[in-house]
Write a protein that holds these residues in place. Structure first.
Motif, short mmCIF file in Angstrom:
data_model
loop_
_atom_site.label_atom_id
_atom_site.label_comp_id
_atom_site.label_asym_id
_atom_site.label_seq_id
_atom_site.Cartn_x
_atom_site.Cartn_y
_atom_site.Cartn_z
N GLY A 1 7.78 16.90 -4.07
CA GLY A 1 8.74 17.05 -2.98
C GLY A 1 9.89 17.93 -3.40
O GLY A 1 9.90 18.48 -4.51
N ASP B 1 7.67 5.55 6.81
CA ASP B 1 7.06 6.54 7.70
C ASP B 1 5.81 6.00 8.39
O ASP B 1 5.46 6.45 9.48
CB ASP B 1 6.68 7.81 6.91
N ARG C 1 13.39 14.47 -4.28
CA ARG C 1 12.54 13.33 -3.90
C ARG C 1 11.67 12.85 -5.06
O ARG C 1 11.49 11.65 -5.27
CB ARG C 1 11.64 13.70 -2.73
N ILE D 1 8.56 6.28 -1.59
CA ILE D 1 9.93 5.76 -1.63
C ILE D 1 9.97 4.35 -1.04
O ILE D 1 10.57 3.43 -1.62
CB ILE D 1 10.89 6.71 -0.86
N ALA E 1 13.39 3.94 5.23
CA ALA E 1 12.33 3.21 4.50
C ALA E 1 12.96 2.18 3.56
O ALA E 1 12.46 1.05 3.42
CB ALA E 1 11.47 4.21 3.72
N VAL F 1 0.86 -1.19 0.00
CA VAL F 1 0.00 0.00 0.00
C VAL F 1 0.90 1.23 0.00
O VAL F 1 1.66 1.45 0.95
CB VAL F 1 -0.92 0.02 1.24
N GLY F 2 0.82 2.05 -1.07
CA GLY F 2 1.63 3.27 -1.16
C GLY F 2 2.80 3.12 -2.12
O GLY F 2 3.62 2.21 -1.97
N ASN G 1 2.46 19.60 0.56
CA ASN G 1 2.39 20.44 -0.65
C ASN G 1 1.85 21.85 -0.41
O ASN G 1 1.35 22.47 -1.33
CB ASN G 1 1.51 19.74 -1.70
C1 LIG Z 1 4.06 14.43 -1.78
C2 LIG Z 1 5.20 14.13 -0.85
C3 LIG Z 1 6.28 15.02 -0.81
C4 LIG Z 1 7.34 14.77 0.06
N1 LIG Z 1 8.36 15.66 0.07
C5 LIG Z 1 9.42 15.42 0.86
C6 LIG Z 1 10.53 16.31 0.86
O1 LIG Z 1 10.57 17.28 0.12
N2 LIG Z 1 11.57 16.07 1.71
C7 LIG Z 1 11.55 14.98 2.56
O2 LIG Z 1 12.51 14.78 3.32
N3 LIG Z 1 10.54 14.11 2.55
C8 LIG Z 1 9.46 14.30 1.74
N4 LIG Z 1 8.43 13.42 1.74
C9 LIG Z 1 8.47 12.27 2.69
C10 LIG Z 1 9.47 11.21 2.31
O3 LIG Z 1 9.21 10.73 1.02
C11 LIG Z 1 9.35 10.12 3.34
O4 LIG Z 1 9.60 10.65 4.62
C12 LIG Z 1 10.34 8.98 3.18
O5 LIG Z 1 10.82 8.88 1.88
C13 LIG Z 1 9.72 7.65 3.61
O6 LIG Z 1 8.94 7.13 2.55
P1 LIG Z 1 7.58 6.39 2.70
O7 LIG Z 1 7.45 5.53 1.49
O8 LIG Z 1 7.43 5.76 4.02
O9 LIG Z 1 6.48 7.53 2.61
P2 LIG Z 1 6.08 8.47 1.39
O10 LIG Z 1 7.21 8.67 0.48
O11 LIG Z 1 5.42 9.63 2.02
O12 LIG Z 1 5.00 7.60 0.57
C14 LIG Z 1 3.72 7.23 1.04
C15 LIG Z 1 2.85 6.90 -0.17
O13 LIG Z 1 1.62 6.29 0.27
C16 LIG Z 1 0.54 6.87 -0.45
N5 LIG Z 1 -0.67 6.71 0.38
C17 LIG Z 1 -0.99 7.40 1.50
N6 LIG Z 1 -2.17 6.94 2.00
C18 LIG Z 1 -2.59 5.95 1.18
C19 LIG Z 1 -3.74 5.10 1.17
N7 LIG Z 1 -4.70 5.18 2.11
N8 LIG Z 1 -3.87 4.16 0.17
C20 LIG Z 1 -2.90 4.07 -0.80
N9 LIG Z 1 -1.80 4.87 -0.84
C21 LIG Z 1 -1.64 5.79 0.14
C22 LIG Z 1 0.98 8.33 -0.63
O14 LIG Z 1 0.26 8.96 -1.65
C23 LIG Z 1 2.46 8.15 -0.95
O15 LIG Z 1 2.67 7.93 -2.32
C24 LIG Z 1 7.32 13.62 0.91
C25 LIG Z 1 6.25 12.73 0.86
C26 LIG Z 1 5.20 12.96 -0.02
C27 LIG Z 1 4.03 11.96 -0.08
#
Ligand SMILES: Cc1cc2nc3c(=O)[nH]c(=O)nc-3n(C[C@H](O)[C@H](O)[C@H](O)COP(=O)(O)OP(=O)(O)OC[C@H]3O[C@@H](n4cnc5c(N)ncnc54)[C@H](O)[C@@H]3O)c2cc1C
Length: 413
Positions: free
Chosen positions: A40, A298, A102, A10, A314, A6-7, A242
């Motif tokens: 990002g 996250d 990002r 990154i 991550a 799910v998601g 955003n």
């Molecule tokens: C739009 C955006 C911009 C970011 N910009 C920055 C930045 O500039 N600098 C920085 O340090 N970190 C940024 N981050 C956070 C960074 O990407 C994360 O802290 C880190 O990379 C860990 O990644 P992650 O995959 O756990 O979370 P994320 O990279 O946040 O990915 C989570 C994904 O899950 C999706 N999602 C959420 N809820 C649901 C749901 N209910 N069903 C299906 N999909 C869902 C989201 O749309 C997203 O694509 C940003 C995150 C996002 C979403």
């Protein structure tokens, strides 16, 4: 094994690539947005994450779209040097550190997923519910055309700081906790500073400015600089990645921060767009796994960005999970081993980021010499500075010796 991620951030995309590399051939990724636009600003991939991306065969394509910083330099709000250290290869690592946009990183990972796994990313699928059956997990998604149910043997929730899976389990948790600091993030085309590849952190616990290049110097002699301006007590606790704001008041907050080698207000004023984000995190959890659904990235351990570790952790989660799924005797054993490896480590790291992580040197400099100093060693002994830097690296798992000695997470096929 049918695996649902799910998601497609990154962590989710890194999980898909790690699972494919570990031999899993039924992996699908469900993303709530209807288009992956690569949003990002800059993030850093530390050597421990670059090792994993290298072992996934992705390092060279990412190095083409990022910048490997040579040095990390901490200075006070007058631009006076506190601590600096070589980074990546220059620091003796086998893998570089990479500063990268990002969004470009996300799109590069998405391309790799499509090349290696095929058409497995389903957009416009927002996870809304999950049932833990005896034989399978049942994930329920909302789409533009109605609800969709998907059965899986394993669900990996990589749905970010506002994780729906986490909220279903912990309905009273509420919004991420705000530290009281606000970050304004942006990128600007500006003159390179110092050696052109230094990541600089200026200021202290009340007000700070971080800047590093994420692109090569162009024909006009300018490079794309990523920056984060930070201040206590201003802004909103609402964590929306955003939200764009007017740069003028933020330029004014930093009006006196003009160093010989970096004009902070000019960089902020040159930003294409300024995004406001509160410095938030979440308390550590006692468990990540329920049934055969686990958390990653996250969703599992959102932490403050000091230390530049969110994306890297991550990626480490993704590789560790895939390794245990491929090598443990059962899925339940694999999920236990994944949690045993990653939950205590990220809980300790989260605690360290709440103590400012490696940025503690800036807090000490302010505490001991609020008006600045001629030589930082008059106020902080070199051994104390070195120990702060080394202890954070040990906590985050990227001390050079420990990283070189650690066995690979790649699974022989
Ligand atoms: C739009 C955006 C911009 C970011 N910009 C920055 C930045 O500039 N600098 C920085 O340090 N970190 C940024 N981050 C956070 C960074 O990407 C994360 O802290 C880190 O990379 C860990 O990644 P992650 O995959 O756990 O979370 P994320 O990279 O946040 O990915 C989570 C994904 O899950 C999706 N999602 C959420 N809820 C649901 C749901 N209910 N069903 C299906 N999909 C869902 C989201 O749309 C997203 O694509 C940003 C995150 C996002 C979403």
């Amino acid at each position: 094994m049918r695996i649902v991620i799910v998601g497609a951030g990154i962590g989710g995309l890194a999980a898909a690539l790690s699972l494919e590399a570990a031999g899993f051939d039924d992996v699908r990724v469900f993303e709530r947005t209807s288009e992956i636009r690569g949003l990002g600003v800059g993030i850093n991939l530390l050597p421990h994450a670059m090792r994993e991306l290298d072992e996934l065969g992705l390092a060279s394509r990412l190095e083409r779209i990022g910048v490997a910083p040579s040095t990390l330099a901490y200075v006070n709000r007058f631009g006076q040097p506190i601590w600096s250290e070589p980074r990546g290869i220059a620091a003796g690592y086998r893998w570089p550190q990479l500063s990268i946009h990002r969004g470009r990183l996300q799109l590069a990972l998405l391309d790799a997923v499509r090349e290696r796994l095929g058409d497995v990313v389903r957009l416009d699928h927002r996870l809304a519910g999950i049932e833990h059956g005896t034989d399978a997990e049942l994930a329920r998604f909302e789409t533009a055309t109605g609800a969709v149910e998907v059965e899986a043997d394993l669900v990996v929730a990589a749905d970010g700081i506002h994780s729906a899976v986490r909220a279903l389990r912990h309905p009273d948790e509420g919004a991420p906790a705000w530290s009281g600091l606000t970050l304004w993030r942006g990128t600007a085309l500006a003159e390179p500073f110092l050696d052109g590849r230094t990541m600089v952190m200026a200021g202290d616990g009340e007000q700070k400015f971080v800047a590093y290049p994420i692109g090569a110097t162009d024909a006009s002699g300018r490079a794309r600089i990523n920056f984060i301006a930070e201040r206590r007590g201003a802004g909103s606790p609402d964590a929306d990645w955003n939200r764009a704001v007017d740069p003028a008041p933020i330029v004014d907050l930093f009006r006196d921060w003009r160093f010989d080698w970096l004009d902070v207000p000019a960089v902020i004023a040159a930003a294409d767009e300024l995004l406001e984000y509160p410095m938030v995190d979440r308390d550590p959890l006692d468990a990540w796994t329920v049934g055969r659904t686990t958390l990653l990235g996250d969703a599992a351990h959102a932490m403050y960005p000091n230390g530049s570790n969110g994306g890297s952790q991550a990626i480490l989660d993704a590789r560790t999970l895939a390794f245990h799924l491929a090598t443990a005797p059962s899925t339940a054993d694999a999920l236990s081993a994944y949690e045993a490896d990653r939950r205590p480590a990220t809980t300790a790291l989260l605690a360290s980021t709440r103590q400012a992580g490696p940025e503690r040197v800036m807090l000490l400099a302010r505490e001991r010499a609020p008006e600045g100093f001629a030589d930082v060693h008059d106020v902080i002994p070199p051994e104390e500075l070195a120990e702060i830097a080394a202890s954070y690296k040990r906590a985050a798992g990227f001390h050079p010796d420990a990283l070189a000695a650690r066995a690979s997470l790649s699974v022989p096929r």
